[in-house]
Design an enzyme around this catalytic site. Structure first.
Site, PDB file in Angstrom:
ATOM      1  N   LYS A 244       0.858  -1.187   0.000  1.00 34.10           N
ATOM      2  CA  LYS A 244       0.000   0.000   0.000  1.00 34.10           C
ATOM      3  C   LYS A 244       0.900   1.245   0.000  1.00 34.10           C
ATOM      4  O   LYS A 244       1.865   1.323   0.754  1.00 34.10           O
ATOM      5  CB  LYS A 244      -0.900  -0.004   1.236  1.00 34.10           C
ATOM      6  N   GLU A 329     -18.278  -5.803  11.587  1.00 34.29           N
ATOM      7  CA  GLU A 329     -19.146  -5.026  12.483  1.00 34.29           C
ATOM      8  C   GLU A 329     -20.209  -5.902  13.144  1.00 34.29           C
ATOM      9  O   GLU A 329     -20.552  -5.691  14.315  1.00 34.29           O
ATOM     10  CB  GLU A 329     -19.804  -3.887  11.711  1.00 34.29           C
ATOM     11  N   ARG A 357     -25.133  -2.683   8.756  1.00 41.16           N
ATOM     12  CA  ARG A 357     -25.143  -4.132   8.477  1.00 41.16           C
ATOM     13  C   ARG A 357     -25.307  -4.965   9.747  1.00 41.16           C
ATOM     14  O   ARG A 357     -25.486  -6.171   9.690  1.00 41.16           O
ATOM     15  CB  ARG A 357     -23.905  -4.567   7.709  1.00 41.16           C
TER      16      ARG A 357
END
Ligand SMILES: Cc1ncc(C[n+]2csc(CCOP(=O)(O)OP(=O)(O)O)c2C)c(N)n1
Ligand SMILES: CC(=O)[C@@H](O)[C@H](O)COP(=O)(O)O
Ligand SMILES: [Mg+2]
Length: 587
Positions: A244, A329, A357
């Site tokens: 990254k 989550e 969600r």
């Protein structure tokens, strides 16, 4: 060929290795230069330059479907599919989205920036192609190692691995991190695979072929692996090892988060532009650390976003009391219920949009069991440049449906500190705090507390009651001053806890001609809607008007401009009250 000369992916096929290497360098320079001006996901996109070039040379988009999980790493894809000239408009109102967008290009599919959905899309698309007799059309999903920690990825792999006749090609973009190094057993296993010690490996045990590890910055090696994957004609994982921020050293390559998401910066020096003031996130983080010192039962959970949600300080002080569960989550909510079951008080810090969600988990695993879990929702309300799947505008509505849940919206920093402590003092059910992606505004003192609410402004003979939630108190106070000057005395109250409706609010409302609730969330299911229902059920209510957000997918743009567009400003409110009380129309 220069990037500027590129008209579409087909142009890539005739380029030599030397031209392609030059193009990759061109793309990197362009990304640094462009993102330095508007902000965005620089690190993730610098990491996929060679990978995206290889994808568009091996596969024929849009006949073949290219899917990007989370979509924050699709800038190179956009540049290769004819959008270079528009790139200066990235994430700005009316400009390019920071994610794939089907209205921009036939090459784009998934617009949702929520992680761990691409493999489910791939499963469905492959099934659809199969039923249409188009199984020759390749389905390729680029999934990050972080996105692979999300539960839905494994629900999809369970299907994909079980269907050898549906050749989904999974390109695992493994840079070993989400924001921070990816946590958990999967990360360990990927490390073993990267080191060639993975043996059969998880993917092969699930029925997928495994190719890799492949150097994710060696375009020819990538093309070779992708062609092999396509020829296998069965579900396959191509394990690409990338970095990254690759190619923008030391700024992006060596930063803690590899410049996952950055604001504007100086491309020459990598110096970031200073953000003025103190964010809500920083206020929360500091208070959490104080709280942690006073309440040994308080623990914290994050879904792969420790730094962005403000828990880094807490983690430094209490490393054993903070849990990074990966991009999970739903798991975070239920693991928190488990922690609460042992007598602890968990604080789950997530962005508002990502808690959507976990509705069922909040409802049935936390609230049904009356577990004392506190959810702290950052990026609640209009967020801005991240667009429709990032605005945190649904939470206050669906959370109001959870029996026993209490939700508070702090109007200033001191109230955030106070409400956080009130929340973690609750022992018989879930509590929620929500605040926006913004600087915590000036202190807004209360005149007094009445019926569980803070009275912020009042005038004799008040005709209008303004009921802002959270930071919208400030524009409401400005509106009240303007209304007073127009000869319309008003009252302003801050409900503090807006779920459930404060017990004193209906009675206070009944003492005014016009009640205006002002919310940085959907009007549907918001405080105003719930107050209106209570008043109408109690007999003849005063006129209640709800100023909030429409039940729509709102575009990307600046938070300020979007709030203005939806009337969530002082002058917007005055103009509206003028329309609702005709004699008050501004002169
Ligand atoms: C459901 C969900 N939770 C959290 C996020 C915030 N988020 C955006 S990108 C990211 C990390 C993704 O890591 P990875 O999939 O490895 O992609 P990389 O950035 O490394 O390319 C996270 C946590 C999100 N987009 N969706
Ligand atoms: C792609 C994603 O979900 C995150 O990177 C998000 O874009 C970060 O948002 P902030 O920049 O508001 O922290
Ligand atoms: Mg990653």
């Amino acid at each position: 060929m220069r990037l500027a000369d590129l008209t579409g992916p087909a142009d890539l096929l005739s380029l030599t290795d030397g031209q392609l290497d030059a193009l990759a360098a061109d793309i990197r320079s362009f990304l640094v230069e462009s993102v330095s001006k508007v902000g965005g996901h620089l690190g993730p996109n610098l990491g996929v330059v060679e990978l995206t070039l290889a994808l568009h040379r091996v596969f024929e988009s849009p006949k073949d479907t290219l899917l990007f999980d989370t979509g924050h790493q699709a800038y190179v894809h956009k540049l290769l599919t004819g959008r270079m000239k528009a790139f200066s408009t990235l994430r700005q109102e009316g400009g390019l989205s920071g994610y794939p967008d089907r209205s921009e290009s036939e090459h784009d599919v998934i617009e949702n920036s929520h992680a761990s959905t691409a493999l489910s899309y791939a499963d469905g698309i492959a099934k659809g192609f199969g039923l249409a007799g188009a199984a020759h059309r390749r389905v390729v999903a680029v999934v990050g190692d972080g996105a692979l920690t999300g539960g839905m990825s494994w629900e999809a792999l369970n299907n994909i691995g079980g269907a050898p006749d549906r050749p989904v090609i999974i390109v695992l973009n493994d840079n070993g991190r989400s924001y921070a190094p990816t946590a958990g057993a999967l990360a360990t296993h990927l490390g073993e695979l990267r080191a060639g010690r993975g043996g059969a490996g998880l993917f092969e045990n699930l029925g997928l072929a495994y190719l890799g590890p492949v150097d994710g910055h060696d375009r020819t090696a990538l093309e070779r692996a992708l062609r092999r994957a396509a020829a296998l004609d069965r579900p396959v994982v191509v394990h690409c090892v990338t970095r990254k921020g690759h190619g923008y050293a030391p700024a992006a390559e060596d930063a803690d988060d590899c410049w996952h998401a950055v604001g504007t910066f100086d491309p020459e020096t990598g110096g970031k532009s200073a953000s003025g003031g103190r964010s809500w996130t920083a206020v929360f983080g500091a208070e959490m650390t104080e709280l942690g010192a006073q309440r040994p039962d308080v623990v914290a959970l994050t879904a792969a976003m420790l730094q962005p949600v403000g828990l880094a300080g807490f983690a430094r002080r209490f490393p054993d009391r903070v849990f990074d569960v990966g991009i999970g989550e739903q798991h975070a909510a239920v693991s928190a219920a488990g922690l609460a079951h042992t007598g602890l008080h968990p604080v789950v810090a997530v962005y508002s949009t990502f808690l959507n969600r976990a509705f069922d988990q909040v409802l049935m695993d936390v609230a049904l069991h009356r577990q004392p879990v506190t959810f702290v929702l950052d990026r609640a309300g209009i967020t801005g440049p991240d667009g429709p799947s990032h605005h945190g505008i649904w939470d206050a509505s669906w959370l109001s449906l959870v029996p026993g849940l209490r939700l508070a919206v702090p109007r200033d920093a001191e109230e955030l500190r106070t409400l956080l402590r009130e929340a973690v003092a609750v022992t018989d059910g879930p509590t929620v705090l929500r605040f926006p992606k913004a600087q915590a505004g000036p202190a807004v003192p209360a005149l007094r507390r009445e019926g569980g609410m803070d009275v912020l402004h009042e005038a004799p003979g008040a005709r209008v009651l303004l009921v802002p939630t959270g930071p919208l108190a400030d524009p409401c106070l400005q509106a009240a001053a303007a209304l007073d000057a127009l000869g319309i005395p008003s009252t302003v109250v801050d409900p503090r806890w807006s779920v459930p409706v404060p017990e004193g609010l209906p009675e206070l409302a009944a003492r005014h001609e016009l009640v205006v609730t002002v919310e940085d969330n959907l009007s549907d299911g918001g405080l105003g809607a719930r107050l209106l229902r209570q008043l109408s059920e109690a007999g003849a209510p005063p006129t209640v008007r709800t100023v909030g957000l429409p039940t729509e997918f709102l575009p990307h743009g600046s938070r300020t401009a979007l709030l203005r567009r939806h009337g969530l400003t002082a002058d917007g409110l005055v103009a509206r009250v003028g329309g609702w009380l005709p004699q008050a129309a501004p002169r």
